[in-house]
Design an enzyme around this catalytic site. Structure first.
Site, PDB file in Angstrom:
ATOM      1  N   GLY A   1      -5.350 -30.662 -21.078  1.00  0.00           N
ATOM      2  CA  GLY A   1      -3.494 -29.885 -21.482  1.00  0.00           C
ATOM      3  C   GLY A   1      -2.638 -29.768 -20.474  1.00  0.00           C
TER       4      GLY A   1
ATOM      5  N   GLY B   1      -0.697 -26.632 -19.517  1.00  0.00           N
ATOM      6  CA  GLY B   1       0.660 -25.947 -19.595  1.00  0.00           C
ATOM      7  C   GLY B   1       1.729 -25.494 -18.528  1.00  0.00           C
TER       8      GLY B   1
ATOM      9  N   ASN C   1       1.049 -23.927 -15.559  1.00  0.00           N
ATOM     10  CA  ASN C   1       1.497 -24.005 -13.988  1.00  0.00           C
ATOM     11  C   ASN C   1       0.421 -25.168 -13.828  1.00  0.00           C
ATOM     12  OD1 ASN C   1       2.298 -21.253 -13.969  1.00  0.00           O
ATOM     13  ND2 ASN C   1      -0.090 -20.789 -14.163  1.00  0.00           N
ATOM     14  N   GLY C   2       0.303 -25.689 -14.939  1.00  0.00           N
ATOM     15  CA  GLY C   2      -0.588 -26.886 -14.312  1.00  0.00           C
ATOM     16  C   GLY C   2      -1.240 -28.508 -15.689  1.00  0.00           C
ATOM     17  N   ILE C   3      -1.666 -29.397 -14.965  1.00  0.00           N
ATOM     18  CA  ILE C   3      -2.191 -30.390 -15.983  1.00  0.00           C
ATOM     19  C   ILE C   3      -3.229 -30.663 -15.364  1.00  0.00           C
ATOM     20  CG2 ILE C   3      -1.025 -31.261 -14.014  1.00  0.00           C
ATOM     21  CD1 ILE C   3      -1.680 -33.140 -17.472  1.00  0.00           C
ATOM     22  N   VAL C   4      -4.063 -30.621 -16.868  1.00  0.00           N
ATOM     23  CA  VAL C   4      -5.180 -30.084 -16.720  1.00  0.00           C
ATOM     24  C   VAL C   4      -6.448 -31.651 -18.000  1.00  0.00           C
ATOM     25  CG1 VAL C   4      -8.020 -29.140 -17.408  1.00  0.00           C
ATOM     26  CG2 VAL C   4      -5.419 -27.363 -16.873  1.00  0.00           C
TER      27      VAL C   4
ATOM     28  N   LYS D   1      -6.916 -29.226 -12.178  1.00  0.00           N
ATOM     29  CA  LYS D   1      -6.342 -28.866 -12.907  1.00  0.00           C
ATOM     30  C   LYS D   1      -5.282 -29.100 -10.890  1.00  0.00           C
ATOM     31  CE  LYS D   1      -3.562 -24.502 -13.924  1.00  0.00           C
ATOM     32  NZ  LYS D   1      -3.622 -23.413 -14.936  1.00  0.00           N
TER      33      LYS D   1
ATOM     34  N   ASP E   1      -3.643 -12.397 -17.223  1.00  0.00           N
ATOM     35  CA  ASP E   1      -2.704 -12.754 -18.450  1.00  0.00           C
ATOM     36  C   ASP E   1      -3.791 -13.889 -19.487  1.00  0.00           C
ATOM     37  OD1 ASP E   1      -0.412 -14.804 -19.459  1.00  0.00           O
ATOM     38  OD2 ASP E   1      -0.416 -16.136 -18.138  1.00  0.00           O
TER      39      ASP E   1
HETATM   40  N1  LIG Z   1     -12.159 -25.494 -17.121  1.00  0.00           N
HETATM   41  C1  LIG Z   1     -11.521 -26.100 -18.453  1.00  0.00           C
HETATM   42  N2  LIG Z   1     -12.503 -26.881 -19.151  1.00  0.00           N
HETATM   43  C2  LIG Z   1     -11.973 -27.594 -20.119  1.00  0.00           C
HETATM   44  N3  LIG Z   1     -10.452 -27.291 -20.644  1.00  0.00           N
HETATM   45  C3  LIG Z   1      -9.844 -25.928 -19.972  1.00  0.00           C
HETATM   46  C4  LIG Z   1     -10.272 -26.160 -18.927  1.00  0.00           C
HETATM   47  N4  LIG Z   1      -9.111 -25.269 -18.308  1.00  0.00           N
HETATM   48  C5  LIG Z   1      -8.321 -25.958 -18.902  1.00  0.00           C
HETATM   49  N5  LIG Z   1      -8.336 -26.497 -19.354  1.00  0.00           N
HETATM   50  C6  LIG Z   1      -7.582 -27.341 -20.998  1.00  0.00           C
HETATM   51  O1  LIG Z   1      -6.126 -27.176 -20.387  1.00  0.00           O
HETATM   52  C7  LIG Z   1      -4.917 -26.068 -20.800  1.00  0.00           C
HETATM   53  C8  LIG Z   1      -4.511 -25.999 -19.614  1.00  0.00           C
HETATM   54  O2  LIG Z   1      -5.033 -24.937 -18.724  1.00  0.00           O
HETATM   55  P1  LIG Z   1      -4.777 -23.721 -18.068  1.00  0.00           P
HETATM   56  O3  LIG Z   1      -5.267 -23.751 -16.480  1.00  0.00           O
HETATM   57  O4  LIG Z   1      -4.662 -22.893 -18.864  1.00  0.00           O
HETATM   58  O5  LIG Z   1      -3.400 -23.983 -17.473  1.00  0.00           O
HETATM   59  P2  LIG Z   1      -1.152 -23.321 -17.117  1.00  0.00           P
HETATM   60  O6  LIG Z   1      -2.029 -22.377 -16.186  1.00  0.00           O
HETATM   61  O7  LIG Z   1      -0.843 -23.980 -16.610  1.00  0.00           O
HETATM   62  O8  LIG Z   1      -1.547 -22.829 -18.657  1.00  0.00           O
HETATM   63  C9  LIG Z   1      -6.094 -25.044 -20.916  1.00  0.00           C
HETATM   64  O9  LIG Z   1      -5.062 -24.092 -22.770  1.00  0.00           O
HETATM   65  C10 LIG Z   1      -6.986 -25.794 -22.309  1.00  0.00           C
HETATM   66  O10 LIG Z   1      -7.513 -25.982 -23.176  1.00  0.00           O
END
Ligand SMILES: Nc1ncnc2c1ncn2[C@@H]1O[C@H](COP(=O)(O)OP(=O)(O)O)[C@@H](O)[C@H]1O
Ligand SMILES: [Mg+2]
Length: 301
Positions: free
Chosen positions: A31, A33, A35-38, A51, A141
């Site tokens: 994903g 978002g 703040n970042g790319i995961v 991330k 959040d």
């Molecule tokens: N630990 C994790 N395990 C599985 N999926 C994750 C995890 N962390 C993030 N993701 C996926 O990545 C997306 C973006 O991560 P997130 O930390 O919410 O980013 P942002 O801070 O940019 O919102 C999440 O909505 C989720 O789908």
């Protein structure tokens, strides 16, 4: 459109930490978002979520919160696995590695399995919040995208970018989940702040008529609880938990523990019995095995 992470996060790419030297192999993107790319990555046989941050300052503050909460004696212990920098096209990007959580969003879960699951998921989410709060923090959040529901309605919080020590100003929020947006309280890290977002999260996942889509455009003077009450009236599950939601939306509970106890009472009885009936066979087998074990011990004693 190509982005800075296209190359670095392509399946099969290797990401090497500059300081700790660990190497991660990208499996796929999970994903992106604000703040970042995961990405889902592998290191040996183990899978993790990695991330990478867009903004160094925010990213560092997120790592600090996650680090602090990873040290607590809670289910978040050791959630943070590594934090390092990588070089992408000559530029340094910081990243961190955390536990990978397999599951789906609460909206998808209840869409597939039924709205009654809210009772189980709600209990599990409240328990998670209680853990965060007992460690001296507020999640900040809380929203649908920042939690993952896995089998049997288990809940995990992800995205610790909003985690704030109690008493400080909330540092990251999403408008409709924020009590300040609804003129229903201050943006201060209190347990009741998370509980407000919890109520919105439930209502938003139950909102079949997509009323929430229009909420971000409402003028500040027109934002009031009536719009939320309408959803509670329309939806049988939301109306069942309405007494709880009203209390939470008015910040009537000062702790999540208190809210959890109230919630448990409200969802026990008829509806809870239904969710037990829907309990997956594995859990029933587990309960039965404990019973058989107990009976065996009793007979042979
Ligand atoms: N630990 C994790 N395990 C599985 N999926 C994750 C995890 N962390 C993030 N993701 C996926 O990545 C997306 C973006 O991560 P997130 O930390 O919410 O980013 P942002 O801070 O940019 O919102 C999440 O909505 C989720 O789908
Ligand atoms: Mg997020």
């Amino acid at each position: 459109m190509t982005t800075w992470y296209d190359e670095a996060f392509r399946p099969g790419s290797e990401i090497q930490g500059k300081w700790n030297g660990r190497v991660y192999v990208v499996e796929r993107l999970l994903g992106a978002g604000s703040n970042g790319i995961v990405a889902l990555v592998r290191r040996g046989a183990a899978r993790f979520a990695l991330k990478a941050g867009h903004e160094t300052v925010d990213h560092q503050s997120e790592i600090n919160s996650l680090h602090a909460i990873s040290l607590t004696e809670t289910s978040f212990k050791n959630f943070l696995i590594d934090a390092d920098d990588m070089t992408v096209n000559g530029k340094e990007i910081s990243f961190y590695v955390m536990r990978y959580i397999e599951g789906i969003s609460i909206s998808d879960f209840i869409h597939k399995r039924g709205q009654d699951w809210i009772y189980v998921i709600g209990s599990n989410l409240l328990r998670k919040l209680t853990e965060v709060h007992k460690s001296g923090y507020v999640f900040g959040d809380l929203k649908i995208e920042n939690m993952i529901v896995s089998k049997y309605g288990d809940v995990d919080l992800i995205d610790f970018g909003g985690v704030t020590p109690k008493g400080r100003a909330i540092k990251q929020l999403t408008e409709v989940y924020d009590r300040g947006f609804w003129n229903m309280g201050e943006r201060v890290a209190e347990e009741s702040y998370d509980l407000f977002s919890f109520a919105i999260l439930l209502l938003k996942s139950l909102d079949q008529r997509k009323r929430f889509n229009g909420f971000s455009n409402i003028l500040p003077q027109n934002r009031d609880m009536d719009q939320l009450t309408t959803i509670m009236r329309e939806n049988p599950v939301a109306s069942h938990i309405a007494p709880f939601l009203h209390k939470v939306l008015n910040s009537e509970f000062s702790t999540s523990q208190e809210a959890y106890q109230y919630w448990r009472k409200l969802v026990s009885g008829k509806k809870n019995a239904q969710s037990i009936l829907k309990m997956p066979w594995l859990k029933i087998c587990f309960a039965a095995s404990i019973f058989i074990f107990g009976a065996t011990v009793y007979i042979y004693w």
